[in-house]
Design a protein around this motif. Sequence first.
Motif, PDB file in Angstrom:
ATOM      1  N   ALA A   4     -33.707  39.817 -11.732  1.00 29.25           N
ATOM      2  CA  ALA A   4     -32.619  40.501 -11.057  1.00 29.25           C
ATOM      3  C   ALA A   4     -32.231  41.744 -11.854  1.00 29.25           C
ATOM      4  O   ALA A   4     -32.327  41.783 -13.082  1.00 29.25           O
ATOM      5  N   THR A   5     -31.804  42.772 -11.133  1.00 28.32           N
ATOM      6  CA  THR A   5     -31.343  43.994 -11.779  1.00 28.32           C
ATOM      7  C   THR A   5     -30.264  44.626 -10.919  1.00 28.32           C
ATOM      8  O   THR A   5     -30.219  44.417  -9.697  1.00 28.32           O
ATOM      9  N   VAL A   6     -29.381  45.360 -11.555  1.00 31.95           N
ATOM     10  CA  VAL A   6     -28.461  46.238 -10.834  1.00 31.95           C
ATOM     11  C   VAL A   6     -29.066  47.631 -10.907  1.00 31.95           C
ATOM     12  O   VAL A   6     -29.448  48.098 -11.981  1.00 31.95           O
ATOM     13  N   THR A   7     -29.160  48.295  -9.767  1.00 36.07           N
ATOM     14  CA  THR A   7     -29.855  49.574  -9.675  1.00 36.07           C
ATOM     15  C   THR A   7     -28.903  50.662  -9.203  1.00 36.07           C
ATOM     16  O   THR A   7     -28.178  50.480  -8.214  1.00 36.07           O
ATOM     17  N   HIS A  16     -27.911  45.527  -5.878  1.00 33.29           N
ATOM     18  CA  HIS A  16     -28.612  44.424  -6.529  1.00 33.29           C
ATOM     19  C   HIS A  16     -30.008  44.306  -5.929  1.00 33.29           C
ATOM     20  O   HIS A  16     -30.185  44.388  -4.709  1.00 33.29           O
ATOM     21  N   ARG A  17     -30.992  44.138  -6.797  1.00 34.42           N
ATOM     22  CA  ARG A  17     -32.360  44.012  -6.320  1.00 34.42           C
ATOM     23  C   ARG A  17     -33.160  43.210  -7.332  1.00 34.42           C
ATOM     24  O   ARG A  17     -32.686  42.889  -8.414  1.00 34.42           O
ATOM     25  N   GLU A  18     -34.403  42.905  -6.961  1.00 30.36           N
ATOM     26  CA  GLU A  18     -35.335  42.277  -7.887  1.00 30.36           C
ATOM     27  C   GLU A  18     -36.407  43.286  -8.270  1.00 30.36           C
ATOM     28  O   GLU A  18     -36.793  44.133  -7.464  1.00 30.36           O
ATOM     29  N   THR A  19     -36.859  43.197  -9.499  1.00 31.95           N
ATOM     30  CA  THR A  19     -37.918  44.081  -9.961  1.00 31.95           C
ATOM     31  C   THR A  19     -38.889  43.287 -10.813  1.00 31.95           C
ATOM     32  O   THR A  19     -38.572  42.180 -11.276  1.00 31.95           O
ATOM     33  N   VAL A  20     -40.054  43.832 -11.033  1.00 37.50           N
ATOM     34  CA  VAL A  20     -41.081  43.142 -11.813  1.00 37.50           C
ATOM     35  C   VAL A  20     -40.761  43.263 -13.303  1.00 37.50           C
ATOM     36  O   VAL A  20     -40.428  44.345 -13.795  1.00 37.50           O
ATOM     37  N   HIS A  21     -40.816  42.151 -14.003  1.00 36.52           N
ATOM     38  CA  HIS A  21     -40.602  42.128 -15.454  1.00 36.52           C
ATOM     39  C   HIS A  21     -41.865  41.582 -16.105  1.00 36.52           C
ATOM     40  O   HIS A  21     -42.425  40.579 -15.648  1.00 36.52           O
ATOM     41  N   ARG A  22     -42.302  42.247 -17.142  1.00 38.42           N
ATOM     42  CA  ARG A  22     -43.505  41.819 -17.850  1.00 38.42           C
ATOM     43  C   ARG A  22     -43.110  41.169 -19.167  1.00 38.42           C
ATOM     44  O   ARG A  22     -42.832  41.857 -20.156  1.00 38.42           O
ATOM     45  N   PRO A  23     -43.040  39.843 -19.205  1.00 37.58           N
ATOM     46  CA  PRO A  23     -42.672  39.164 -20.453  1.00 37.58           C
ATOM     47  C   PRO A  23     -43.792  39.257 -21.469  1.00 37.58           C
ATOM     48  O   PRO A  23     -44.917  39.664 -21.150  1.00 37.58           O
ATOM     49  N   GLY A  24     -43.444  38.862 -22.672  1.00 36.14           N
ATOM     50  CA  GLY A  24     -44.447  38.871 -23.729  1.00 36.14           C
ATOM     51  C   GLY A  24     -44.200  39.990 -24.716  1.00 36.14           C
ATOM     52  O   GLY A  24     -43.305  40.806 -24.558  1.00 36.14           O
ATOM     53  N   PRO A  25     -45.023  40.055 -25.751  1.00 34.35           N
ATOM     54  CA  PRO A  25     -44.790  41.020 -26.829  1.00 34.35           C
ATOM     55  C   PRO A  25     -45.050  42.466 -26.409  1.00 34.35           C
ATOM     56  O   PRO A  25     -45.978  42.756 -25.675  1.00 34.35           O
ATOM     57  N   VAL A  26     -44.175  43.337 -26.841  1.00 32.16           N
ATOM     58  CA  VAL A  26     -44.349  44.783 -26.731  1.00 32.16           C
ATOM     59  C   VAL A  26     -44.222  45.324 -28.140  1.00 32.16           C
ATOM     60  O   VAL A  26     -43.284  44.982 -28.875  1.00 32.16           O
ATOM     61  N   ARG A  95     -33.499  40.522 -17.957  1.00 30.18           N
ATOM     62  CA  ARG A  95     -34.168  40.535 -19.259  1.00 30.18           C
ATOM     63  C   ARG A  95     -34.752  41.916 -19.493  1.00 30.18           C
ATOM     64  O   ARG A  95     -35.072  42.628 -18.539  1.00 30.18           O
ATOM     65  N   PHE A  96     -34.913  42.287 -20.752  1.00 29.29           N
ATOM     66  CA  PHE A  96     -35.575  43.551 -21.058  1.00 29.29           C
ATOM     67  C   PHE A  96     -36.064  43.531 -22.500  1.00 29.29           C
ATOM     68  O   PHE A  96     -35.659  42.679 -23.305  1.00 29.29           O
ATOM     69  N   ASP A 303     -19.703  40.000 -16.989  1.00 32.57           N
ATOM     70  CA  ASP A 303     -20.315  38.733 -17.391  1.00 32.57           C
ATOM     71  C   ASP A 303     -21.597  38.531 -16.588  1.00 32.57           C
ATOM     72  O   ASP A 303     -21.584  38.530 -15.359  1.00 32.57           O
ATOM     73  N   PHE A 304     -22.729  38.350 -17.295  1.00 29.96           N
ATOM     74  CA  PHE A 304     -24.028  38.169 -16.648  1.00 29.96           C
ATOM     75  C   PHE A 304     -24.294  36.701 -16.303  1.00 29.96           C
ATOM     76  O   PHE A 304     -25.422  36.352 -15.948  1.00 29.96           O
ATOM     77  N   GLY A 305     -23.293  35.843 -16.394  1.00 32.43           N
ATOM     78  CA  GLY A 305     -23.467  34.411 -16.214  1.00 32.43           C
ATOM     79  C   GLY A 305     -24.298  33.996 -15.016  1.00 32.43           C
ATOM     80  O   GLY A 305     -25.176  33.132 -15.138  1.00 32.43           O
ATOM     81  N   PRO A 306     -24.062  34.576 -13.828  1.00 34.67           N
ATOM     82  CA  PRO A 306     -24.851  34.149 -12.657  1.00 34.67           C
ATOM     83  C   PRO A 306     -26.357  34.367 -12.802  1.00 34.67           C
ATOM     84  O   PRO A 306     -27.145  33.757 -12.083  1.00 34.67           O
ATOM     85  N   TRP A 307     -26.772  35.239 -13.724  1.00 31.89           N
ATOM     86  CA  TRP A 307     -28.196  35.530 -13.917  1.00 31.89           C
ATOM     87  C   TRP A 307     -28.840  34.691 -15.020  1.00 31.89           C
ATOM     88  O   TRP A 307     -30.056  34.657 -15.135  1.00 31.89           O
ATOM     89  N   MET A 308     -28.035  34.056 -15.846  1.00 30.79           N
ATOM     90  CA  MET A 308     -28.567  33.493 -17.092  1.00 30.79           C
ATOM     91  C   MET A 308     -29.432  32.265 -16.861  1.00 30.79           C
ATOM     92  O   MET A 308     -29.189  31.462 -15.949  1.00 30.79           O
ATOM     93  N   SER A 309     -30.423  32.102 -17.723  1.00 35.28           N
ATOM     94  CA  SER A 309     -31.245  30.887 -17.738  1.00 35.28           C
ATOM     95  C   SER A 309     -30.368  29.715 -18.160  1.00 35.28           C
ATOM     96  O   SER A 309     -29.431  29.876 -18.952  1.00 35.28           O
ATOM     97  N   PRO A 310     -30.645  28.501 -17.638  1.00 33.13           N
ATOM     98  CA  PRO A 310     -29.831  27.335 -18.010  1.00 33.13           C
ATOM     99  C   PRO A 310     -29.741  27.128 -19.521  1.00 33.13           C
ATOM    100  O   PRO A 310     -28.688  26.758 -20.035  1.00 33.13           O
TER     101      PRO A 310
END
Length: 313
Positions: A4-7, A16-26, A95-96, A303-310
């Motif tokens: 999720a992201t705010v754009t 509010h929209r969804e975008t592609v996130h690339r997890p892992g090391p940068v 996440r970023f 507060d980013f609570g609604p987006w947070m991982s459990p």
Amino acid sequence: MNIATVTLTGQRCLRHRETVHRPGPVAGSVEVEPYLGSICGSDKPIFLRGPEGGRPENGRPMHELLCRFVGEDGEPIPDRRCIAVPRNADGMRQRFHVPRENTWRIRSSAAELPDARALHVQPLSTVMAAMDRLGDIAGADVLILGLGSIGQMFAHFALAAGAAGVTGIDPVRTSRLPGLRQVSRLADVDRSFDVCVEAVGHRSFALNEALSVCRDWGKVLLFGIPPREPHEIDLYDFMQRRLTLTSSIHPDWSRWLPTAEEYLMSPAGRDLDLTTHHFTIDQAQLAYETAVDDPAALKVFIDFGPWMSPTGR
């Protein structure tokens, strides 16, 4: 994975929209999950003017963020609070990745330094770095132009540094600080000052006002980010009065973030809290409208609570 992201999609318009996130090391970066953010004065003109070139900008505008580091398993680490400063003020994302040097792990426990106060670490660090550039101001007569949250932080430090007097100018806001003399207009100022801090910036250009009331051999600090269009100052008068002009932006985070946390934990910093409004990420549009339109708004939290991982809650 999608996040999720705010754009920022237009002038004064967030979606509010969804975008592609690339997890892992940068290389050279760490992954974080924000859970509390604050609207800075420098975010307001971005919100007002909309995205540059008209193309939607994911995550903008926000850079004051309290986050949790994301572990190798892809889950946030609950007890690893950190300040993270994204380079492009695009932190309203689930996440970023952020350069490692733009983060600081909060050493204090949540009981010692609650989240709402821990989020003051980033803006406070910028003020402390700027005050360091001014040098010793003990005994000086100080003027602060603009009494938003940053202006009131400058006033707080000027008083703590032993300034002989501190005056603030703001036509709409009322200071929370004891010991600060406040006026609403430059015309109400009845003397000149040893040190003048321009903490307005953005929609108005107050540097010339600061220069006009600074006494000979005085110092002027430009802190409020000026509009991009060129502005003139009277360099002949500036030179004849032997003034010193300095500025401060993008401090050394590795030095000033821990310094700010330490200060907030000290007796002098424990009462410094400029929070006025609290919203959830689902109310981002209302939060930004409040920040730019409500004269009483200082630090507006999201507060980013609604987006947070459990595991991050």
